[in-house]
Write a protein that holds these residues in place. Structure first.
Motif, PDB file in Angstrom:
ATOM      1  N   GLU C 184       0.821  -1.214   0.000  1.00  6.27           N
ATOM      2  CA  GLU C 184       0.000   0.000   0.000  1.00  6.27           C
ATOM      3  C   GLU C 184       0.856   1.266   0.000  1.00  6.27           C
ATOM      4  OE1 GLU C 184       0.277  -2.263   2.440  1.00  6.27           O
ATOM      5  OE2 GLU C 184      -0.013  -1.409   4.454  1.00  6.27           O
ATOM      6  N   GLY C 263       1.208  -2.755  12.141  1.00  2.00           N
ATOM      7  CA  GLY C 263       0.745  -3.943  11.423  1.00  2.00           C
ATOM      8  C   GLY C 263       0.941  -5.223  12.198  1.00  2.00           C
ATOM      9  N   ALA C 265       3.499  -5.991  13.991  1.00  3.56           N
ATOM     10  CA  ALA C 265       4.900  -6.442  13.938  1.00  3.56           C
ATOM     11  C   ALA C 265       5.510  -6.698  15.305  1.00  3.56           C
ATOM     12  CB  ALA C 265       5.749  -5.428  13.181  1.00  3.56           C
ATOM     13  N   PRO C 314      -0.806   1.825   9.692  1.00  4.85           N
ATOM     14  CA  PRO C 314      -1.096   1.711   8.262  1.00  4.85           C
ATOM     15  C   PRO C 314      -2.581   1.821   7.920  1.00  4.85           C
ATOM     16  CG  PRO C 314      -0.402  -0.426   9.164  1.00  4.85           C
ATOM     17  CD  PRO C 314      -0.170   0.608  10.224  1.00  4.85           C
ATOM     18  N   ARG C 315      -3.444   1.541   8.874  1.00  2.24           N
ATOM     19  CA  ARG C 315      -4.862   1.644   8.573  1.00  2.24           C
ATOM     20  C   ARG C 315      -5.397   3.048   8.777  1.00  2.24           C
ATOM     21  NH1 ARG C 315      -7.638  -3.842  10.848  1.00  2.24           N
ATOM     22  NH2 ARG C 315      -9.518  -2.844  10.023  1.00  2.24           N
ATOM     23  N   ARG C 318      -2.209   7.135   5.271  1.00  2.00           N
ATOM     24  CA  ARG C 318      -1.816   6.649   3.960  1.00  2.00           C
ATOM     25  C   ARG C 318      -0.990   7.698   3.237  1.00  2.00           C
ATOM     26  NH1 ARG C 318      -6.917   4.603   0.957  1.00  2.00           N
ATOM     27  NH2 ARG C 318      -5.328   3.553  -0.294  1.00  2.00           N
TER      28      ARG C 318
ATOM     29  N   TRP D  41      -4.001  -1.464  -2.902  1.00  2.13           N
ATOM     30  CA  TRP D  41      -3.937  -2.034  -1.552  1.00  2.13           C
ATOM     31  C   TRP D  41      -4.200  -0.967  -0.516  1.00  2.13           C
ATOM     32  CZ3 TRP D  41      -4.293  -7.055  -1.448  1.00  2.13           C
ATOM     33  CH2 TRP D  41      -3.876  -7.791  -2.586  1.00  2.13           C
ATOM     34  N   LEU D  42      -4.907  -1.361   0.526  1.00  2.00           N
ATOM     35  CA  LEU D  42      -5.275  -0.405   1.577  1.00  2.00           C
ATOM     36  C   LEU D  42      -4.343  -0.461   2.777  1.00  2.00           C
ATOM     37  CD1 LEU D  42      -9.158  -0.620   1.894  1.00  2.00           C
ATOM     38  CD2 LEU D  42      -7.794   1.349   1.171  1.00  2.00           C
ATOM     39  N   TRP D  43      -4.149  -1.636   3.300  1.00  2.00           N
ATOM     40  CA  TRP D  43      -3.311  -1.789   4.487  1.00  2.00           C
ATOM     41  C   TRP D  43      -2.922  -3.249   4.629  1.00  2.00           C
ATOM     42  CZ3 TRP D  43      -5.873  -5.110   7.807  1.00  2.00           C
ATOM     43  CH2 TRP D  43      -7.274  -5.117   7.760  1.00  2.00           C
ATOM     44  N   HIS D  44      -2.050  -3.524   5.574  1.00  2.00           N
ATOM     45  CA  HIS D  44      -1.639  -4.905   5.807  1.00  2.00           C
ATOM     46  C   HIS D  44      -1.507  -5.156   7.307  1.00  2.00           C
ATOM     47  CE1 HIS D  44       2.257  -3.073   6.514  1.00  2.00           C
ATOM     48  NE2 HIS D  44       2.569  -4.168   7.147  1.00  2.00           N
ATOM     49  N   GLU D  45      -1.451  -6.404   7.643  1.00  2.00           N
ATOM     50  CA  GLU D  45      -1.259  -6.763   9.039  1.00  2.00           C
ATOM     51  C   GLU D  45      -0.478  -8.072   9.086  1.00  2.00           C
ATOM     52  OE1 GLU D  45      -4.947  -6.749  11.214  1.00  2.00           O
ATOM     53  OE2 GLU D  45      -3.986  -7.724  12.931  1.00  2.00           O
ATOM     54  N   ILE D  46       0.397  -8.176  10.101  1.00  2.00           N
ATOM     55  CA  ILE D  46       1.092  -9.451  10.293  1.00  2.00           C
ATOM     56  C   ILE D  46       0.245 -10.242  11.286  1.00  2.00           C
ATOM     57  CG2 ILE D  46       3.264 -10.557  10.921  1.00  2.00           C
ATOM     58  CD1 ILE D  46       4.614  -7.814  10.449  1.00  2.00           C
ATOM     59  N   LEU D  47      -0.347 -11.320  10.826  1.00  2.00           N
ATOM     60  CA  LEU D  47      -1.303 -12.052  11.677  1.00  2.00           C
ATOM     61  C   LEU D  47      -0.584 -12.843  12.753  1.00  2.00           C
ATOM     62  CD1 LEU D  47      -3.746 -13.272   8.894  1.00  2.00           C
ATOM     63  CD2 LEU D  47      -3.923 -11.228  10.333  1.00  2.00           C
ATOM     64  N   LEU D  52       1.379 -12.740   6.658  1.00  2.00           N
ATOM     65  CA  LEU D  52       0.901 -11.380   6.425  1.00  2.00           C
ATOM     66  C   LEU D  52      -0.440 -11.413   5.721  1.00  2.00           C
ATOM     67  CD1 LEU D  52       4.213 -11.405   5.223  1.00  2.00           C
ATOM     68  CD2 LEU D  52       3.766  -9.023   5.806  1.00  2.00           C
ATOM     69  N   HIS D  54      -2.770  -8.736   3.406  1.00  2.00           N
ATOM     70  CA  HIS D  54      -2.928  -7.439   2.762  1.00  2.00           C
ATOM     71  C   HIS D  54      -4.370  -7.286   2.308  1.00  2.00           C
ATOM     72  CE1 HIS D  54       1.447  -7.779   2.596  1.00  2.00           C
ATOM     73  NE2 HIS D  54       1.475  -6.465   2.434  1.00  2.00           N
ATOM     74  N   THR D  64      -0.064 -14.085   2.941  1.00  2.00           N
ATOM     75  CA  THR D  64       1.274 -14.501   2.530  1.00  2.00           C
ATOM     76  C   THR D  64       1.919 -15.284   3.663  1.00  2.00           C
ATOM     77  OG1 THR D  64       1.514 -12.505   1.200  1.00  2.00           O
ATOM     78  CG2 THR D  64       3.547 -13.669   1.803  1.00  2.00           C
ATOM     79  N   GLY D 136       8.131  -8.811  10.611  1.00  2.00           N
ATOM     80  CA  GLY D 136       7.937  -7.876  11.711  1.00  2.00           C
ATOM     81  C   GLY D 136       9.179  -7.631  12.548  1.00  2.00           C
TER      82      GLY D 136
END
Lengths: 437, 387, 437, 387
Positions: C184, C263, C265, C314-315, C318, D41-47, D52, D54, D64, D136
């Motif tokens: 993004e 995110g 991390a 990130p949400r 932007r 793409w808007l955003w991502h997160e590490i689950l 990941l 997205h 991913t 991360g």
């Protein structure tokens, strides 16, 4: 009636700031006036001619002084700067216009009788013009003739108990901040150390034996009022290694607005009420301070003694008790190889009355620099050329991360043969036995 | 005028000679209140611009009145200062590293008369003799070098430029309304007797033309190898040329030097070694302005001043472009900096791209470092910049 | 039963991290196993011999590869690295062990059929060993013999529609982060620009005409995942010049702990509840953010787009909409003149489909560097030697304070003759008329 | 084995030749969910570590799963990865700049089976084939060069040192409990194919002995002027020497080079130009550890790694001193750094004097810069230091 018309310079008489032109004219007038009282030993109209010559420079925008020849007093290689005008016919009063440097007392305190005696001498045997003081620190007597040099030196030493300062490739006249005499932040007696080192190294100060000039300066604390870190080949800067002393009541008084911050230095503008968080704690470079229960706390182990908090709250915070000095080396102006600030060599040293520790560092450095320094190479340049490691080696000081702002980022280490097992000599046949062509 | 001997006998220079006695010991000159409390000071306060009070453990107080001086001072003015010291200060005074004069008294009631006396004294042209000020978060005296008054290598005058700048900013000398102290320095050539390279603002005399080679004199006045070695950019090499002898009119070959002009950066180090290589030139010479340096370790580390104006011509006698530039620098700083923020810390916080915007100075290619390897470290190695 | 005993290497089979020794042994075993199925075009025991040779290096602690000779495919000057073993008798399988570089697709996405085809080819005509991928970005095929080079190239181009990458004094294979494909934060289409520049400069990539290697790398944003700023002669790094887009509801969700910061991390450790002041606002390098009335404010004019706040939330935050790229020049590793990071040349450029702006900068730089660069001199070194001013001159870009982290601190300005009134030529007689000797 | 032609005709190399076609266009290889949402793409997160998600404007999500690889990989293992991609990911996969493999799926329910599959695959010796992780605030894969596997100038092995370090720190690859991401890189000599000079921690192969001069070969193998010019410290000069001919036994004078050992800093650039000057040596060669670099512009500017350990010997096969040193560095960092603080930012915040204290590493004279003019700028020009 002035000897020379100076229409350009005259324009510098107006304006509020003390006019050097007005001062020169006053001095010129005074000499004319007193020429029957005083048997001036150099031309009466020396200052008139200086004004005339300077006017010419203002017109032409070029300097009219020639390279100084070598003049001086017998047995000394410094203290006098020869100066000759390139228009001696037009301005005979400044045909010779040599400078003498008089070694100022540390801290630049004077009694009037001393200075008056100096004025009398200088009116009589010189131009009467001075710098109080020159950049290095000396009293500068500006403008006399060659025959007067020995006379002045004789009177200085015999009547005033006073020696000349340094010039040329000598130790230059050491200088100190006023230190303990009138400052609560002095971490050692700058005046005394300055005096002692000046006396210890009279020979180096008067007889050129160095590759180039060499300066000592003595700052009592990291505020650095005498700017040693920018301009001394060796800077001695006071510091301490125990805790900052805190007077919590005074802290509260600052917080409560009862005492003006920074010793009142910001009084000319309304900066709003004092905010200890914003003005002290947040500005601390190591972030080692915090307020808790109305009390100021300092993690002194993380403090780098930058002086900001102490400067802001001098009545609440005081320097520690275990005091000494840091030694930094190599500061210099741009000529020739680029400017340098002093680099930290000795993080901390106590100052004892023998001064042995200080002298040992000085002499180890001189031994090296006098051996290895090139003609007109300042200590900082020799350091740069031979490496900081070499400075450690000659002073016998162990490497310490305090010597660097950061470790090298290039991996180009010059290993010495004795540090590498097996040494540098290898046999190609042995190598080829494992690695055929 | 008849020569009057001091007692020195030129035929026997060693007779009665006194040498290596050094300076007078400072303790002879300390006012009693200073001497009594040496090493025992508790704290200080600036009571008003130019007036400091130091408090000792003993309870003693010393009041200091600081005033400016032009550094270049005749004995007439100096004697006037001594009179003042006798009148108010029991015959003591001191000078600061930045060429201010300090008069000290041991009680508060002595301050006002002293101050009034100092402020009242003016030269005929209207300038103060002893303006009170130079303390705290304000402008203090400009340290400077000799310039055209006494130096052989200057590219500008020191006393004149300083006078002009101090006139322009005079109010600030008597005020304390800056974010922090502002240290201005002036050196009349790159040799920097005054070591101005770590000043909030530095004014630097500066040549822009390579030396003229006086071929007739090089051989006589210079050691050619020293002149060659003096050049930091290896722009000078030994050479031979043919000249016409002034007296005989004959052509002859002489040893001299040749200079690669495009490698010369006008430092004048060759002229220092060789008087037959003069640099001074009315159009070439002028000033560089550097800014953002400091020597104190307070908050941030000591740092060098940076070149922010590549050239200001020698507009004698009052250097109006210089005065204007100084005003721009100071106004932008006062407007933009935070309390306690030194000039350089301010510039670094806002970023140099913003600095040139708010000061209105032009960024030219001259300001990009191209001197040796370290130049690289001043280029911008990040995408972090402001539009 | 392995061909060579490898007791030292065997010790690298244990431990959790994928063992390259296990991988090599697997590959060696597979070749032995398949030797009746596949008519291997290079020695079956190439991997066995590689293991044996490597074991020898582990014993002797010295390398056993010789300088590569010049091998390659007809008409190309890059893409193949010759390699020969210095113990060919003992390890004949690796007597030749050349590398081929295959130009990877931008972003390193693959379909399995493509890679399987490559595996088939490489098993057949090479060692079967690869690097996925080499440091520069290529698919690296590790170990084949000289006669196979043209065969492999023929199959690559004819059957796989795939070319080799660069090596030697060429444009090296350009590489990009994955960019818009899955990020993004991509401020331009890194893959497309990478592809376009690769195609535009095929000649430079395959035929050495440069003083030394030259690298392009394309990073979509200042996070720099492809490390262009550290290792590309020209780095293209995405940025924007309008405002960061803020979703205040999402900000509130972060503040309220509903969304994990950064995110997710930092999920592996309890760092306490998210503190927007401490974790975002206070860490902003320009301090251009603040909370007001529960809303996050940004003074975008002072923002330097370091990405921290965007990375953390990130949400909520932007990148702006007015996007483009910065160009930095000269990054390189230490050899020879010391390491360099890329220096900012073009602060901002829009990327249009003609790519004319980008190409103009590239070609101006190449014209200069090919003319002035010394043998084996990287662009950064030419820049250092001739000055940043020269780079501006040849690219026609105006000097800008964004080009420096700070202005020069030395006053050693090299004025040009045409910049100084009256020029450099002066008459000594004229001078002497004002300044007699 | 019989030579089997591809169709290439060596007698007519230009026949049917295809050149300069470049790489395949990336768009051929994008999984549909990626292709459909490119640039949206808007955003991502590490689950969780290694996984990941997205989110696209369309509402699409791509998951991913990232796993490590040893970079040096045979087709057997690569084919196994392709199988996995076929089984779980419709035949798509990708690789990262740091040599991880990424498997992407378009819905969440496909993640766990994929992950389980990857984690279940091990080599006989016990090592994972496809360990999931590398995301991360943790340790990701070490980028590295060829080392003894394929390079002609290495001072150490790359694959071996990397294996040892990743084994030592393996847990951290599958965790995200660091203050920030930690990027370790390895280059087997100063040429740094891997450009490791801006890594949080860099492991660098490094020679410590000047080249052996193979006098018999210099003239044959090298262009002497190029070898001389290759030396950045001017330690090499042309020379002549007398050797005994291997065959004839006769003495003869040959052209060669001479090396000033004390000026050599072992960069190996001469060897690159001249194969008759080998450097490699079992006792001389080893590793340098550098730390504190970064390439991201986040919060602070990109910066170089600094040399923090001058030498670690090549203790094959498992380099225990290297592993111990890495552990010390990582433990001190994890203990001392603040959230979001990269390794170098941490070291700079606490100060290098504290860094050597808390890591337990020794500060030796080797760590002080003495390479050319810029060295000066790394010395400490302030009194601000910690005791």
């Amino acid at each position: 009636m002035p000897k020379h018309e100076t229409p350009l310079l005259d324009q510098l008489e107006s304006g509020a700031w003390p006019s050097f032109v007005a001062d020169l004219k006053r001095q010129a007038g005074s000499r004319q006036q007193k020429q029957n009282e005083i048997e001036f030993q150099i031309p009466v109209d020396v200052v008139d001619d200086l004004l005339g010559l300077l006017e010419l420079s203002y017109v032409e925008k070029e300097v009219h002084w020639k390279h100084g020849g070598i003049v001086g007093v017998f047995g000394y290689g410094g203290g006098v700067i020869g100066r000759y005008c390139d228009q001696p016919e037009k301005f005979p009063g400044v045909a010779h216009f040599h400078t003498m440097r008089v070694n100022q007392p540390a801290g630049k305190y004077y009694k009037t009788d001393y200075l008056r005696q100096l004025c009398d001498l200088w009116d009589f045997r010189g131009s009467g013009l001075t710098n109080m003081h020159g950049s290095t620190g000396d009293i500068v007597l500006l403008g006399t003739t060659t025959p007067q040099l020995e006379e002045i030196f004789y009177e200085l030493t015999h009547k005033m108990d006073q020696d000349l300062g340094g010039s040329g490739s000598n130790l230059r006249t050491p200088a100190a901040c006023l230190g303990e005499s009138r400052c609560e932040w002095a971490c050692y007696d700058t005046q005394e150390l300055c005096y002692q080192m000046t006396m210890e190294y009279q020979d180096e100060l008067h007889r050129p034996a160095f590759p180039y000039k060499f300066k000592f300066k003595f700052d009592g604390c990291p505020n650095g009022c005498v700017a040693s870190i920018a301009r001394a080949d060796m800077s001695f800067i006071g510091t301490w290694r125990d805790d900052i002393r805190i007077d919590q009541e005074a802290v509260a008084a600052y917080v409560g607005g009862e005492i003006k911050p920074n010793g009142g230095a910001h009084a000319g503008k309304d900066w709003g009420p004092f905010d200890i968080q914003k003005e002290v704690i947040d500005l601390c470079p190591t972030k080692c301070m915090w307020m808790e229960g109305g009390k100021l706390n300092i993690n002194d182990r993380e403090c780098t003694r930058c002086m900001h908090c102490i400067n802001v709250m001098p009545r609440a915070l005081r320097i520690g008790n275990d005091r000494g000095l840091s030694i930094l080396c190599g500061a210099k102006a741009p000529i020739l190889d680029g400017a340098q600030l002093g680099s930290l060599l000795v993080p901390f040293m106590k100052v004892d009355e023998s001064y042995d520790g200080v002298k040992e560092v000085i002499e180890n450095i001189w031994d090296w620099w006098m051996e290895e320094g090139k003609n007109r190479e300042r200590l900082g340049e020799t350091m740069k050329r031979q490496g900081f490691q070499k400075l450690l080696e000659v002073t016998g000081i162990d490497p310490d991360p305090r010597h660097v702002s950061e470790p090298r980022h290039n991996p180009y280490i010059f290993w010495k043969e004795e540090e590498v097992p097996g040494g540098f000599e290898r046999d190609i046949n042995d190598y080829r036995s494992r690695h055929p062509k | 005028m008849a020569f009057i001997s001091s007692g020195y006998n030129p035929d026997k220079p060693m007779e009665d000679r006194i040498t290596d006695i050094g300076p007078r010991h400072y303790s002879e000159f300390l006012p009693p209140v200073i001497k009594n409390n040496k090493g025992k000071w508790l704290w200080h306060e600036i009571l008003e611009p130019g007036v400091l009070m130091h408090k000792a453990e003993s309870g003693d107080e010393v009041y200091t009145v600081r005033c400016g001086s032009p550094r270049l001072m005749g004995t007439e003015t100096l004697r006037e200062a001594l009179e003042i010291a006798d009148k108010h200060c029991d015959g003591y005074l001191r000078f600061t590293t930045r060429n201010n004069i300090e008069f000290m008294v041991d009680s508060k009631d002595k301050v006002q008369p002293l101050k009034d006396d100092l402020q009242s004294r003016k030269h005929e042209g209207g300038s103060y003799k002893f303006p009170v000020g130079g303390t705290g978060a304000g402008l203090t005296n400009i340290v400077h070098t000799q310039g055209w008054i006494h130096c052989h290598t200057p590219a500008s005058d020191a006393s004149g430029t300083v006078k002009v700048v101090m006139d322009e900013l005079f109010e600030e000398f008597q005020q304390m309304r800056f974010p922090a102290q502002l240290r201005i320095s002036m050196a009349c050539c790159l040799n920097m007797c005054g070591a101005v390279h770590c000043s909030d603002i530095a004014i630097l005399g500066y040549h822009r033309k390579p030396p003229i080679i006086d071929h007739k004199e090089v051989e006589n006045l210079c050691e050619i190898p020293l002149a060659v070695a003096a050049c930091p950019t290896a722009a000078i090499r030994p050479a031979k040329t043919t000249i016409t002898d002034d007296r005989t009119g004959e052509e002859k070959t002489v040893k001299t030097v040749a200079i690669k002009n495009e490698r010369c950066m006008f430092c004048g180090n060759c002229y220092t070694m060789c008087p037959a290589l003069p640099l001074t030139d009315a159009e070439g010479d002028g000033l560089v302005i550097m800014a953002g340096g400091k020597v104190s370790n307070r908050i941030s580390e000591p740092k060098f001043s940076k070149v922010v104006v590549a050239f200001i011509p020698n507009e004698t006698p009052r250097w109006p472009s210089l005065a204007k530039c100084m005003r721009q620098l100071v106004d932008a700083y006062v407007k933009g900096a935070k309390k306690y923020e030194r000039f350089g810390d301010w510039a670094e916080r806002i970023g140099w791209e913003r600095f040139f915007e708010v000061t209105g100075l032009e960024f030219t290619h001259h300001l990009i470092d191209d001197f040796r390897d370290p130049a690289y470290y001043t280029w911008r190695q990040t995408t972090n910049f402001k539009f």
